[in-house]
Write a protein that holds these residues in place. Sequence first.
Motif, PDB file in Angstrom:
ATOM      1  N   GLU B 339       0.823  -1.206   0.000  1.00  0.00           N
ATOM      2  CA  GLU B 339       0.000   0.000   0.000  1.00  0.00           C
ATOM      3  C   GLU B 339       0.868   1.271   0.000  1.00  0.00           C
ATOM      4  O   GLU B 339       0.657   2.170  -0.800  1.00  0.00           O
ATOM      5  CB  GLU B 339      -0.880  -0.045   1.246  1.00  0.00           C
ATOM      6  N   VAL B 340       1.867   1.315   0.895  1.00  0.00           N
ATOM      7  CA  VAL B 340       2.693   2.536   0.939  1.00  0.00           C
ATOM      8  C   VAL B 340       3.532   2.682  -0.321  1.00  0.00           C
ATOM      9  O   VAL B 340       3.763   3.795  -0.804  1.00  0.00           O
ATOM     10  CB  VAL B 340       3.598   2.629   2.201  1.00  0.00           C
ATOM     11  N   CYS B 341       3.971   1.551  -0.888  1.00  0.00           N
ATOM     12  CA  CYS B 341       4.778   1.639  -2.117  1.00  0.00           C
ATOM     13  C   CYS B 341       3.913   2.057  -3.298  1.00  0.00           C
ATOM     14  O   CYS B 341       4.324   2.874  -4.121  1.00  0.00           O
ATOM     15  CB  CYS B 341       5.487   0.318  -2.402  1.00  0.00           C
ATOM     16  N   ASP B 342       2.697   1.500  -3.369  1.00  0.00           N
ATOM     17  CA  ASP B 342       1.789   1.900  -4.447  1.00  0.00           C
ATOM     18  C   ASP B 342       1.462   3.390  -4.355  1.00  0.00           C
ATOM     19  O   ASP B 342       1.186   4.037  -5.365  1.00  0.00           O
ATOM     20  CB  ASP B 342       0.494   1.073  -4.408  1.00  0.00           C
ATOM     21  N   ALA B 343       1.518   3.913  -3.127  1.00  0.00           N
ATOM     22  CA  ALA B 343       1.235   5.346  -2.953  1.00  0.00           C
ATOM     23  C   ALA B 343       2.483   6.205  -3.175  1.00  0.00           C
ATOM     24  O   ALA B 343       2.474   7.401  -2.895  1.00  0.00           O
ATOM     25  CB  ALA B 343       0.659   5.585  -1.556  1.00  0.00           C
ATOM     26  N   GLY B 344       3.565   5.578  -3.637  1.00  0.00           N
ATOM     27  CA  GLY B 344       4.731   6.362  -4.045  1.00  0.00           C
ATOM     28  C   GLY B 344       5.814   6.549  -2.988  1.00  0.00           C
ATOM     29  O   GLY B 344       6.722   7.350  -3.164  1.00  0.00           O
ATOM     30  N   HIS B 345       5.737   5.795  -1.868  1.00  0.00           N
ATOM     31  CA  HIS B 345       6.718   6.005  -0.799  1.00  0.00           C
ATOM     32  C   HIS B 345       7.874   5.009  -0.834  1.00  0.00           C
ATOM     33  O   HIS B 345       8.644   4.915   0.115  1.00  0.00           O
ATOM     34  CB  HIS B 345       6.024   5.919   0.571  1.00  0.00           C
ATOM     35  N   SER B 346       7.964   4.251  -1.917  1.00  0.00           N
ATOM     36  CA  SER B 346       9.024   3.236  -2.002  1.00  0.00           C
ATOM     37  C   SER B 346      10.405   3.853  -1.802  1.00  0.00           C
ATOM     38  O   SER B 346      10.644   4.995  -2.182  1.00  0.00           O
ATOM     39  CB  SER B 346       8.967   2.553  -3.365  1.00  0.00           C
ATOM     40  N   VAL B 347      11.321   3.060  -1.231  1.00  0.00           N
ATOM     41  CA  VAL B 347      12.670   3.555  -1.009  1.00  0.00           C
ATOM     42  C   VAL B 347      13.684   2.942  -1.974  1.00  0.00           C
ATOM     43  O   VAL B 347      14.879   3.119  -1.807  1.00  0.00           O
ATOM     44  CB  VAL B 347      13.116   3.334   0.453  1.00  0.00           C
ATOM     45  N   VAL B 348      13.189   2.178  -2.956  1.00  0.00           N
ATOM     46  CA  VAL B 348      14.112   1.692  -3.988  1.00  0.00           C
ATOM     47  C   VAL B 348      13.569   2.086  -5.353  1.00  0.00           C
ATOM     48  O   VAL B 348      12.363   2.234  -5.530  1.00  0.00           O
ATOM     49  CB  VAL B 348      14.292   0.145  -3.945  1.00  0.00           C
ATOM     50  N   PRO B 349      14.490   2.257  -6.318  1.00  0.00           N
ATOM     51  CA  PRO B 349      14.028   2.566  -7.670  1.00  0.00           C
ATOM     52  C   PRO B 349      13.183   1.398  -8.176  1.00  0.00           C
ATOM     53  O   PRO B 349      13.471   0.250  -7.865  1.00  0.00           O
ATOM     54  CB  PRO B 349      15.316   2.679  -8.489  1.00  0.00           C
ATOM     55  N   GLY B 350      12.155   1.682  -8.928  1.00  0.00           N
ATOM     56  CA  GLY B 350      11.274   0.606  -9.390  1.00  0.00           C
ATOM     57  C   GLY B 350      10.042   0.497  -8.509  1.00  0.00           C
ATOM     58  O   GLY B 350       9.074  -0.162  -8.867  1.00  0.00           O
ATOM     59  N   GLY B 351      10.099   1.157  -7.326  1.00  0.00           N
ATOM     60  CA  GLY B 351       8.866   1.296  -6.551  1.00  0.00           C
ATOM     61  C   GLY B 351       8.486   0.155  -5.642  1.00  0.00           C
ATOM     62  O   GLY B 351       7.338   0.053  -5.230  1.00  0.00           O
ATOM     63  N   HIS B 352       9.446  -0.731  -5.278  1.00  0.00           N
ATOM     64  CA  HIS B 352       9.062  -1.851  -4.437  1.00  0.00           C
ATOM     65  C   HIS B 352      10.052  -2.099  -3.300  1.00  0.00           C
ATOM     66  O   HIS B 352      10.836  -3.040  -3.358  1.00  0.00           O
ATOM     67  CB  HIS B 352       8.906  -3.124  -5.281  1.00  0.00           C
TER      68      HIS B 352
END
Lengths: 251, 637
Positions: B339-352
């Motif tokens: 949920e947080v990654c889908d909302a753009g808060h990912s900490v790695v390139p590629g979003g996951h």
Amino acid sequence: MKLKLHIWRQTSQDAPGAFADYELDDVSPDMSFLEMLDVLNERLILDEQEPVVFDNDCREGICGACGMVINGHPHGPQKLTTTCQLHMRKFRDGDELWIEPWRAKAFPVLRDLMVDRSALDRIIEVGGYVSVNTGGVPDANAIPIGKGVADLSMDAAACIGCGACVAACPNASASLFTAAKITHLGVLPQGEIERNTRVQEMVAQMDEEAFGHCTNHGECDAACPKGISVDFIARMNRDFVRGVTREPITR
Amino acid sequence: MELDAKIPEGPIAEKWDQHRFEMKLVNPANKRKHEVIVVGSGLAGASAAASMAELGYDVKCFCFQDSPRRAHSIAAQGGINAAKNYQNDGDSVFRLFYDTVKGGDFRSREANVHRLAQVSVNIIDQCVAQGVPFAREYGGLLSNRSFGGAQVSRTFYARGQTGQQLLLGAYQALQRQIGAGKVKMVPRSELLEIVIIEGAARGIVVRDLVTGEISSHCADAVCLATGGYANVFYLSTNAMNSNVTATYRAYKKGAFFANPCYTQIHPTCIPVSGDHQSKLTLMSESLRNDGRVWVPKNAGDTRPPDRIPESERDYYLERKYPSFGNLVPRDIASRNAKEVCDAGHSVVPGGHGVYLDFADAIGRLGQKTIEERYGNLFEMYERITGDNPYRTPMKIYPAPHYTMGGLWVDYNLMSTIPGLHVLGEANFSDHGANRLGASALMQGLADGYFVIPYTIGHYLATSKLEKVDTGHAAFRDAEREVREKTDRLLEIRGRRTVDDFHRELGRIMWNNCGMSRNKAGLEKALEEIPRLREEFWKDVRVLGASESINQSLEKAGRVADFLEFGEILCHDALDREESCGAHFREEHQTEEGEALRHDEDYTYVSAWEYKGVGNAPALHKEHLEFENVHLATRSYK
């Protein structure tokens, strides 16, 4: 990065083998060593060539299935690391790699980099256990075991049975593997009962499987991906003398 | 067909004891006359083979690895649960039972789970007697830790290598029986067919992975302990060779497949680094005992972690679930990461990816303590990523890890095919819709050491089995089918590699039937899988011959089965119009985004019957009764 690979190819146990040369020019430093070989294999297949055969399974450094000699080092240049956990960032652009199977009389090559290590199972089979059947055992806390003893036992029990120690040894000895199991069980009260006989059985089987003897080179200790100490071999030798004098067995 | 779970009568705590008395016994002198085949040598298979051989049965055990010691149970890190209550913190058999039913989101069979909790204490005794070097306290007694959402300390462990040590215990017991001539071990061989004669499982056909020889083996009963099917997603934490073939071929022969949509996504794995990725590496969730999960509060924040001040970090698990915090069960931790990654808060390139940060724990306890607890895990992380987690937070993301679904079995662990027993992860029986941490090792060993040795005797004592040998026409037919399929794969000589097809299947499954699912996605997957399968059979390239070592051929057979199996998984996910445990249907969630169960309609086990390749399987339902645990909404707030 670019790599030049020389890989041992051998179609079957009885066929002669030879190094074959391959080049890869887009290896990512984030790849594991085996992923690098996966990439090579996919290319070989698309090029109508049979892929390189090698054992591997967990790719987490714990199952002990993988193992190859890379530039003369079993499991490659990185300390305490199995082949599957070795990553390409440990190599440099333009490196030339010689990749071979474990070489030992007791480990016949089955194909390419895959060898038969069933001799190690047979060493366990003759005594690498505590003879208890399922059921009828005491409560787990009935016999306290000092933390230091439990830790020592665990240090030895960490062996993954990959056979790198054999590949590293100039005598192709399986002493480190055998000593690790003898120590794991021998220092625990549960394993004490069979301590004298276990060591004799396992050492005799090691001889029977055509592994060489230990002459204190210490290469096994240096090659072991789990850091099993050569000290355990000294412990095995002491246990052996103790065993044959206190409770000799006839095989 | 009416599914009869054969749950014994009586109060829950007495069912197993009563059943043990009621089951028929095989005369000790007759046991050696009964041959039993065990497929798989992991915790369940090795412990079953060894224990049955100790009782006197004539056992044959098969595995595809070069040694039984390499089965994937070996990779389990964290620990094994048991209701010993050694810590005096209020644990009991009933509490372990209760936690497991609740953790499984009320989709497991009460009687099985209670038995599991009951025998959990015997497992620890057994393993210690074998010389498993569990962690100990200075006084010499066994050490425990709290694990994966449990509020008592009931997890026994051996550093970060508990699975390895338990498997070596079972492997050593197995080797002892091999040495005694009671077990014939057949490594490097793969099951390719199950043979049914007069309605009962009477043997198997295997391929020798070295010589390519196809051979038949007959027995009075067959036990499958062949693990789970998480590799249907291509990228998972399973070993490279883990596969669904044995259970899937049994399914095609009439065994029902239960709850395939319950696939557990483990929250703490190392994120994908590129297209070359062959598998994902799990970091034990024991790390969540001391690590804090966070992401930057601002979406798209690309500053390195040490430049993000406390006030701009979102410790989302602690925020949303104050009482369990970072220790919420796996499904909840995983879904929140997505949920947080889908909302753009990912900490790695590629979003996951999200952070798992040990700075606080190192400050509080010192680096030495953290090193003692997780040293080997930290080293592994550094080897793979090149980052030092003592200095910079780990990056983690969920990955497919364990499959709660499996072949349907009754209380005696027998499938819908008489004589075909299924143990460990390969069956569906104990974890419901979600498995709790440190419960897989417990279940594998419970089935192998303490359940099947009893129930197999009952089956053999109560069945009238004709004497058969491998000359029987059913074996000849099965061998012919296996040869035909192998030859077909080698004759295609198409343009795409097996891995290429597997990767594409994995993408379809992960995108449409992964951490969260919806009707449209599942229907799309059900269109794409048959198309891919068709292409596979036209365009796959498998080189070499069948009479020698041929790893592409092995892989091709497994991927061919995954390409059929993936459809059942989607059918099951589509049928289950609710969210429960690891199965999250986006259409069924609360306003806060939590899973919403529909107990009135879905308190059943879905057991699927094979109806031909490409045809929808038929659904059979086993309704679940909850007499001891009240159905409640799981809350970890």
